[in-house]
Design a protein around this motif. Structure first.
Motif, PDB file in Angstrom:
ATOM      1  N   THR A 117      72.123  44.024  67.823  1.00  0.00           N
ATOM      2  CA  THR A 117      70.997  44.847  66.955  1.00  0.00           C
ATOM      3  C   THR A 117      69.694  44.202  67.091  1.00  0.00           C
TER       4      THR A 117
ATOM      5  N   GLY B 123      65.799  43.416  61.759  1.00  0.00           N
ATOM      6  CA  GLY B 123      65.181  43.399  60.432  1.00  0.00           C
ATOM      7  C   GLY B 123      63.577  43.005  60.383  1.00  0.00           C
TER       8      GLY B 123
ATOM      9  N   HIS C 100      73.392  40.243  65.004  1.00  0.00           N
ATOM     10  CA  HIS C 100      72.700  40.864  64.245  1.00  0.00           C
ATOM     11  C   HIS C 100      71.084  40.290  64.181  1.00  0.00           C
TER      12      HIS C 100
ATOM     13  N   ARG D 233      65.970  50.508  66.639  1.00  0.00           N
ATOM     14  CA  ARG D 233      65.095  51.631  66.259  1.00  0.00           C
ATOM     15  C   ARG D 233      64.374  52.313  67.094  1.00  0.00           C
TER      16      ARG D 233
ATOM     17  N   SER E  34      66.677  46.241  51.656  1.00  0.00           N
ATOM     18  CA  SER E  34      67.041  47.076  52.597  1.00  0.00           C
ATOM     19  C   SER E  34      67.138  46.599  54.065  1.00  0.00           C
ATOM     20  N   SER E  35      66.153  45.963  54.647  1.00  0.00           N
ATOM     21  CA  SER E  35      65.918  45.577  55.913  1.00  0.00           C
ATOM     22  C   SER E  35      67.059  44.500  56.191  1.00  0.00           C
TER      23      SER E  35
ATOM     24  N   THR F 213      71.324  46.588  55.945  1.00  0.00           N
ATOM     25  CA  THR F 213      71.651  46.421  57.453  1.00  0.00           C
ATOM     26  C   THR F 213      72.851  45.463  57.629  1.00  0.00           C
ATOM     27  N   THR F 214      73.049  44.569  57.023  1.00  0.00           N
ATOM     28  CA  THR F 214      74.205  43.625  57.161  1.00  0.00           C
ATOM     29  C   THR F 214      75.452  44.181  56.786  1.00  0.00           C
TER      30      THR F 214
ATOM     31  N   VAL G  35      75.454  53.751  62.108  1.00  0.00           N
ATOM     32  CA  VAL G  35      76.469  52.461  62.582  1.00  0.00           C
ATOM     33  C   VAL G  35      77.958  52.783  62.899  1.00  0.00           C
TER      34      VAL G  35
ATOM     35  N   ASP H 185      68.677  53.394  63.366  1.00  0.00           N
ATOM     36  CA  ASP H 185      68.382  52.425  61.899  1.00  0.00           C
ATOM     37  C   ASP H 185      69.580  51.883  61.513  1.00  0.00           C
ATOM     38  N   CYS H 186      69.942  50.402  61.354  1.00  0.00           N
ATOM     39  CA  CYS H 186      71.164  49.963  60.683  1.00  0.00           C
ATOM     40  C   CYS H 186      71.135  50.178  59.302  1.00  0.00           C
ATOM     41  N   THR H 187      70.138  50.794  58.801  1.00  0.00           N
ATOM     42  CA  THR H 187      70.356  51.231  57.087  1.00  0.00           C
ATOM     43  C   THR H 187      70.970  52.396  57.182  1.00  0.00           C
TER      44      THR H 187
END
Length: 269
Positions: free
Chosen positions: A6, A71, A68, A32, A83-84, A88-89, A54, A47-49
């Motif tokens: 990522t 961020g 990863h 992204r 959030s970032s 994501t994690t 994902v 976006d990993c959020t």
């Protein structure tokens, strides 16, 4: 090894992805932004959020590990930082657990301990056992992400390595960076070690080169197979003193630990 990376279009990703491919790994990029021109291999733009997006990647591909790197690299409000770095994690760890992916390597940060005063360092080095002392909400996000990794390692038996990266640059540019520099080549060595070291469980290492003036303990990384070869001291003669050197050297987080980064946790209109 097939690795999902990522933040593959970021500064570290652009260095590490080609090196992993050259070392024989299969790299799948995720960011992204669209895949940069000239880049080869599979790529996902998301976006990993977005946990559903994902999860769909893991439905479509089988991986041996996740690196990863995504961020926001600077300071933000507390919700945005969480959030970032944490959301994501979480999305990645949930997908890994669901699909049986055993290894997670995370670009954490020295700012997880950035408020540690240098005058208090035993033996002049910050150990991995040093209590978390984030210097910013960015640092708080990194501490929280590491805690989540520890939970998933304990709960599900995942191997999870947090790399607390220092100053990732082609060359050091300030006096502080003579202590905190991570060279491009050593970054690749660090990532390769974190991806391949046998059964680390949850582990933390400091991501710096073998700097003569190092502030962070390299022994935990060496125990995981990270053997840095470069030393910022080779550039010392070309790094002039600066007016902020004393302030930036008071805490290990440097400028992030100064008054310039003090702000409320929540943005209010």
């Amino acid at each position: 090894m097939k690795v999902l990376v990522t933040g593959a279009a970021g500064s570290i990703g652009r260095v590490v992805c080609p090196a992993l491919t050259a070392a024989g790994h299969t790299v799948v990029g995720l960011d992204r932004v669209p895949q940069p021109d000239g880049e080869d291999g599979a790529w996902y733009t998301l976006d990993c959020t977005d946990a559903d997006a994902v999860a769909a990647v893991f439905d479509a591909e089988s991986f041996d590990a996740v690196l990863h790197l995504a961020g926001h690299p600077g300071e933000a409000s507390l919700p945005d930082s969480l959030s970032s770095h944490v959301v994501t994690t979480a999305a990645l760890l949930d997908a890994m657990h669901e699909h049986g992916v055993p290894r997670f390597v995370y670009a954490s940060s020295n700012h997880a301990v950035g408020r540690t005063p240098r005058r208090d360092l035993p033996g002049d080095l910050v150990r991995v056992e040093t209590r978390p002392r984030p210097d910013t909400f960015y640092g708080v996000g990194k501490v929280a992400a590491e805690a989540l990794m520890s939970l998933y390692a304990d709960r599900y038996g995942l191997d999870a390595v947090a790399c607390r990266i220092g100053s990732f640059l082609e060359r050091p540019e300030t006096v502080r960076q003579l202590a905190t520099w991570l060279s491009h080549d050593d970054c690749v060595r660090m990532v390769e070690a974190a991806l391949t070291t046998p059964a680390p469980g949850f582990a933390v290492l400091y991501g710096i080169s073998a700097n003569t003036r190092a502030w962070w303990d390299l022994a935990p990384g060496r125990a995981l197979g990270y053997d840095p070869q470069d030393d910022a001291e080779a550039f010392a003669g070309s790094v002039p003193p600066g007016p902020d050197d004393e302030e930036q050297g008071a805490h290990v987080g440097g400028p992030f630990a100064t008054a310039a980064f003090v702000r409320p946790a929540l943005d209010r209109t």
